[in-house]
Design an enzyme around this catalytic site. Structure first.
Site, PDB file in Angstrom:
ATOM      1  N   LYS A   1      -3.722   4.928   5.148  1.00 25.77           N
ATOM      2  CA  LYS A   1      -2.614   5.301   4.254  1.00 25.77           C
ATOM      3  C   LYS A   1      -3.176   5.738   2.910  1.00 25.77           C
ATOM      4  O   LYS A   1      -4.143   5.139   2.421  1.00 25.77           O
ATOM      5  CB  LYS A   1      -1.694   4.088   4.106  1.00 25.77           C
ATOM      6  CG  LYS A   1      -0.429   4.304   3.312  1.00 25.77           C
ATOM      7  CD  LYS A   1       0.410   3.019   3.332  1.00 25.77           C
ATOM      8  CE  LYS A   1       1.726   3.174   2.580  1.00 25.77           C
ATOM      9  NZ  LYS A   1       2.563   1.957   2.673  1.00 25.77           N
TER      10      LYS A   1
ATOM     11  N   SER B   1       7.019   2.752   4.077  1.00 25.62           N
ATOM     12  CA  SER B   1       6.297   3.818   3.423  1.00 25.62           C
ATOM     13  C   SER B   1       5.030   4.246   4.169  1.00 25.62           C
ATOM     14  O   SER B   1       4.407   5.249   3.786  1.00 25.62           O
ATOM     15  CB  SER B   1       5.897   3.382   2.006  1.00 25.62           C
ATOM     16  OG  SER B   1       5.053   2.253   2.064  1.00 25.62           O
TER      17      SER B   1
ATOM     18  N   SER C   1       7.145  -1.898   5.165  1.00 32.80           N
ATOM     19  CA  SER C   1       6.539  -0.565   5.219  1.00 32.80           C
ATOM     20  C   SER C   1       5.484  -0.372   6.299  1.00 32.80           C
ATOM     21  O   SER C   1       5.017   0.754   6.496  1.00 32.80           O
ATOM     22  CB  SER C   1       5.928  -0.216   3.858  1.00 32.80           C
ATOM     23  OG  SER C   1       6.937   0.063   2.932  1.00 32.80           O
TER      24      SER C   1
END
Lengths: 76, 473
Positions: free
Chosen positions: B80, B155, B179
């Protein structure tokens, strides 16, 4: 508390924080403020003895172990 | 999907060691898949083919010469775009960070690289891991491989999309209110949020210091367990890192659930009037599947989801505002609107609200562990009350939840994993959470693996066409 009183609160909070909120987002952000106030009511609406510590209790060991591991001086 | 992409981490490792496949071949295959589909899915912000192939070649040489660094050796993965990666842009998807290239790796990235893994690049996220998908951010938002008109969740949106589409078997994510588990649920992958303190947060851009968790998203439970083996461990430089033993998380994968007592959170779907009935039905089927495997599954009633949400949200808002206040004052225009507005809401939280939320968290965590996990070995709960929403129907409310039922286990810090438990009639994934006692990720994987063996959900993947034309199966 009625909406007018909440709006006065909101305006004061926004001004103190220095937030720049465009006119076309005022209503949305005011509704968000009302949501936050309702959540505050939830976390306050329970017995709150003084002896109940927060869950982010401060542990000096986490500082000393970092000094030992990094060997660096504080940058504070 | 090519044969190589269908191989799990363990299968890939076996192929490396019997020399039927090499890390370079697997990395080239992953890079080719990214190249074919990233324009439509936007799962990766940055791809580093030269670095990846160099590391793959090194892994190949090492394995050929008998140097074996373990199960992640030569395995391609993504991170990420809030994880620091030495020499590689770490943008947090934000126009505030178009040129931030860290000198060092996040602790967990370094651990995985030390195990010989191959970093493919940086996966898309929601800007600073909060808000919603926005066209205003540095990179376009990731899209859901099952149907690109739908969001992949956030996210860790790019991580979910990358794993589901077969670009990578594993991608690192972070989870502050859901997330990891949310994108895993919307993309039909596995996603584990380990116990708070199990994986170091050092070098991962913070959203909320006391709620942030780091963990992997993967296609299978076994891949998640292998990946967590690679990234977990005590880090004295992370003040929240727990100095506890790190077991082999794969040890109980074949143990099964016979005789295990599992509590099912019965009240959250009923509290949401918008709950999708297909999700309710899928969760019922999941309970039945675990019962058929010999588990004792009983309903439990937890505090209302709204109560956990209020507690968690107050903490997150206050902490993320402290992190972003200076930039919100000085250059707010560089944030995309959904992120900017969500961050601004942190100014609405009073200091005493924050402290009360922290105190409440301690009470709720104590109660959950003493009362619920005192009676049950494990808890299961729906991951969301809704399937992935459409891009063109995103909520106007900057604090909207989009159906996530994940934040309670950020509040309690419990290990919690999303696993796919079905598909809607529109072909969108449905997931449940498996929640364990603190530091019992092995137990969570044990239940997840048993469920995975008992069902056929892993045989379905999004059908990806070359180029832009993707269709859900």
């Amino acid at each position: 508390m009625d909406d007018a009183a909440l709006k006065r609160q909101y305006d004061a909070v926004v001004e103190r924080a220095g937030l720049q909120i465009p006119k076309d987002r005022e209503e949305t952000m005011f509704n968000t403020y009302k949501n936050v106030v309702s959540w505050a009511d939830i976390v306050r609406n329970r017995p709150r003895p003084a002896t109940l510590e927060p869950s982010n209790g401060y542990f000096l060991e986490t500082v000393t172990r970092a000094i030992a591991a990094s060997g660096e001086k504080s940058d504070v | 999907m090519s044969d190589i992409k269908a191989l799990s981490i363990a299968e890939l490792g076996k192929a490396y060691r019997d020399r039927s496949l090499s890390p370079v071949e697997a990395t080239k295959d992953a890079l080719a898949t990214i190249s074919a589909h990233n324009e439509s899915l936007c799962a990766f912000n940055t791809v580093v083919p030269e670095i990846a192939l160099e590391r793959a070649a090194k892994a190949e040489q090492e394995l050929m010469s008998g140097v074996d660094l373990g199960p992640m050796h030569g395995i391609p993965f993504g991170a990420k775009d809030i994880y620091d990666t030495a020499g590689i842009l770490t943008s947090c998807q934000s126009k505030l960070r178009p040129d931030v290239i860290p000198d060092s790796n996040a602790h967990s990235v370094q651990k995985i690289l030390d195990g010989g893994a191959v970093l493919l690049g940086k996966c898309a996220t929601i800007e600073f891991a909060t808000g919603g998908p926005s066209p205003e951010t540095l990179f376009p938002p990731a899209r859901n491989p099952w149907n690109t008109d739908h969001v992949p969740g956030g996210s860790s949106s790019g991580s979910g999309a990358a794993v589901a589409s077969g670009m990578t078997r594993m991608a690192l994510g972070s989870d502050t209110g859901g997330s990891i588990r949310g994108p895993a649920a919307y993309c039909g992958t596995v996603g584990i949020k380990p116990t708070y303190g199990r994986v170091s947060r050092r070098g991962v851009f913070p959203l909320s210091f006391t709620m942030d968790h780091c963990g992997p998203l993967s296609w299978s439970v076994e891949d998640a367990a292998i990946s967590l083996n690679g990234m977990a461990g005590f880090d004295p430089l992370d003040p929240a890192s727990a100095d506890v033993p790190t077991p082999d998380f794969t040890a109980n994968l074949s143990t099964g659930v016979k005789g295990m007592k599992i509590g099912y959170v019965a009240n959250w779907l009923d509290e949401d009037e918008n709950t999708n009935p297909e999700i309710r039905a899928a969760i019922t089927e999941a309970k039945n599947a675990l019962r058929a495997e010999g588990a004792i599954v009983e309903p439990v009633t937890l505090p209302a989801h709204d109560v956990y949400h209020a507690c968690g949200r107050m903490i997150i808002l206050a902490e993320c505002y402290a992190i972003h206040e200076k930039d919100l004052m000085e250059r707010p225009e560089l944030y995309g609107r959904p992120t900017r507005e969500r961050l601004m809401a942190g100014a609405f939280v009073r200091g005493s609200d924050y402290v009360e939320a922290l105190r409440m968290r301690r009470e709720m965590t104590h109660w959950f562990n003493a009362e619920v996990l005192g009676q049950y070995d494990m808890v299961i709960a729906p991951a969301t009350s809704l399937p992935a929403g459409r891009f063109d129907a995103q909520p106007n409310d900057p604090l909207a939840l989009s159906g996530y039922l994940t934040v309670p286990f950020n509040v309690t810090g419990s290990p919690a994993m999303s696993v796919c438990c079905g598909y809607t009639s529109e072909g969108l994934p449905i997931s449940m959470q498996i929640v364990g006692k603190p530091f019992d990720e092995s137990g969570v994987f044990q239940v997840g693996a048993a469920y995975e063996r008992a069902t056929d959900w892993r045989s379905q993947r999004p059908r990806l066409a070359d180029g832009d034309a993707l269709a859900a199966e």
